[in-house]
Design an enzyme around this catalytic site. Sequence first.
Site, PDB file in Angstrom:
ATOM      1  N   GLU A  60       0.823  -1.212   0.000  1.00  0.00           N
ATOM      2  CA  GLU A  60       0.000   0.000   0.000  1.00  0.00           C
ATOM      3  C   GLU A  60       0.857   1.262   0.000  1.00  0.00           C
ATOM      4  O   GLU A  60       0.512   2.244  -0.627  1.00  0.00           O
ATOM      5  CB  GLU A  60      -0.931   0.023   1.217  1.00  0.00           C
ATOM      6  CG  GLU A  60      -2.044  -0.992   1.143  1.00  0.00           C
ATOM      7  CD  GLU A  60      -3.069  -0.696   0.071  1.00  0.00           C
ATOM      8  OE1 GLU A  60      -3.195   0.462  -0.378  1.00  0.00           O
ATOM      9  OE2 GLU A  60      -3.762  -1.643  -0.340  1.00  0.00           O
ATOM     10  N   ASP A  69      -7.035   8.133  -4.769  1.00  0.00           N
ATOM     11  CA  ASP A  69      -6.442   6.968  -5.420  1.00  0.00           C
ATOM     12  C   ASP A  69      -6.864   6.935  -6.885  1.00  0.00           C
ATOM     13  O   ASP A  69      -7.562   7.840  -7.359  1.00  0.00           O
ATOM     14  CB  ASP A  69      -6.804   5.676  -4.676  1.00  0.00           C
ATOM     15  CG  ASP A  69      -8.279   5.290  -4.805  1.00  0.00           C
ATOM     16  OD1 ASP A  69      -9.038   5.931  -5.560  1.00  0.00           O
ATOM     17  OD2 ASP A  69      -8.682   4.318  -4.137  1.00  0.00           O
TER      18      ASP A  69
END
Length: 191
Positions: A60, A69
């Site tokens: 991540e 994102d």
Amino acid sequence: MDDPTAKSAARLIGGLLVSALAIVGANYRGQSMDETTRKTITRLLGGLLVSALAYVGGNEGLKLVAYKDGGGVPTICYGATVGVQMGQRATPAECAARLISDLKIHEAGLRACLPRPDAVPERVYLAVLDFTYNVGVKAACGSTLVAKLRAGDWRGACNELPKWVYDNGQIVPGLVNRRAGERALCLSALR
């Protein structure tokens, strides 16, 4: 270990481990812990905790300021999205605690959709936990990948991972790489 990034990562993982042990320690001091939490912590401390924190956290990446994102979702820390607002900031310690909390939620969700989660080989489980953390419990539990896990088809489940490389209909190179790593880890348990 002369690399400052490696030293920072080692300190962070050490801090995550201390935080997780503090959670477990609360149980041994007589504070209540529900059965799902106990099973999750037991599974994670059974050798999976450090691996899960390092693997998921490494995949991540750590971001201390909220960003959007690839799908346009506000995200912070180690891919956390729940309750995140653009402009939000977090400390490394807050992110470490959030990763532990989020892993607990995703691991409990994954366990709930498997009839015998403890029968899954550990590296298969770790790869699928990383996948679940990335795509979410609902998507993971509804996938052919998890259906194959339920059937005991470990290799078939591992081979489903490369199919999950899209975000908003587009192939994402980072997801291609992540799924390749998950698949390699998954299949390494079956040699």
